[in-house]
Design a protein around this motif. Structure first.
Motif, short mmCIF file in Angstrom:
data_model
loop_
_atom_site.label_atom_id
_atom_site.label_comp_id
_atom_site.label_asym_id
_atom_site.label_seq_id
_atom_site.Cartn_x
_atom_site.Cartn_y
_atom_site.Cartn_z
N ALA A 47 0.87 -1.17 0.00
CA ALA A 47 0.00 0.00 0.00
C ALA A 47 0.91 1.22 0.00
O ALA A 47 2.02 1.17 0.53
CB ALA A 47 -0.91 0.01 1.23
N PHE A 48 0.45 2.28 -0.59
CA PHE A 48 1.26 3.48 -0.71
C PHE A 48 0.50 4.67 -0.12
O PHE A 48 -0.66 4.89 -0.44
CB PHE A 48 1.60 3.76 -2.17
CG PHE A 48 2.40 2.65 -2.80
CD1 PHE A 48 3.78 2.63 -2.71
CD2 PHE A 48 1.76 1.59 -3.44
CE1 PHE A 48 4.51 1.60 -3.27
CE2 PHE A 48 2.49 0.55 -4.01
CZ PHE A 48 3.87 0.56 -3.92
N LEU A 49 1.18 5.42 0.75
CA LEU A 49 0.60 6.61 1.36
C LEU A 49 1.61 7.74 1.28
O LEU A 49 2.82 7.51 1.36
CB LEU A 49 0.26 6.36 2.83
CG LEU A 49 -0.83 5.35 3.14
CD1 LEU A 49 -0.92 5.12 4.64
CD2 LEU A 49 -2.16 5.83 2.61
N PRO A 50 1.15 8.98 1.18
CA PRO A 50 2.09 10.10 1.23
C PRO A 50 2.67 10.23 2.65
O PRO A 50 2.04 9.81 3.63
CB PRO A 50 1.23 11.32 0.88
CG PRO A 50 -0.18 10.89 1.05
CD PRO A 50 -0.22 9.40 0.95
N LEU A 51 3.85 10.77 2.74
CA LEU A 51 4.52 10.93 4.03
C LEU A 51 3.66 11.70 5.03
O LEU A 51 3.68 11.44 6.22
CB LEU A 51 5.86 11.65 3.84
CG LEU A 51 6.73 11.78 5.08
CD1 LEU A 51 7.09 10.41 5.66
CD2 LEU A 51 8.00 12.54 4.74
N SER A 52 2.83 12.61 4.54
CA SER A 52 1.98 13.41 5.43
C SER A 52 0.97 12.55 6.19
O SER A 52 0.46 12.97 7.22
CB SER A 52 1.25 14.48 4.63
OG SER A 52 0.38 13.89 3.68
#
Length: 86
Positions: A47-52
């Protein structure tokens, strides 16, 4: 408009599961939802999420089994075996 390429090195990807970051031997960037297996044998879904959106409550800790495997493969002694450690 010209494309802005973003290069990601699969060797530098360290999946985080349950607050623990791992090493994985990836041939390519996994697709979201694709199963990946870490060096220690733990399996998860990419899964990919932005650092924020990273959880700020705790800092991920390193998987000791993955670290031991990587150190062994690279000929690096475990931190417990290094000179000067008591």
């Amino acid at each position: 408009m010209t494309a802005a390429l973003i290069y990601i090195d699969p060797l530098m990807i360290h999946p985080v599961m349950d607050g623990v970051w791992h090493h994985a031997r990836l041939e390519s960037i996994p697709a979201a939802g694709e199963a990946i297996t870490m060096l220690c044998g733990v399996t998860g879904v990419a899964a990919f999420l932005p650092l924020s959106q990273r959880q700020r409550q705790r800092i991920p800790r390193q998987c000791e089994r993955c670290d031991a495997i990587v150190r062994h493969q690279r000929g690096i002694p475990l931190w417990q075996q290094r000179v000067g450690r008591n």
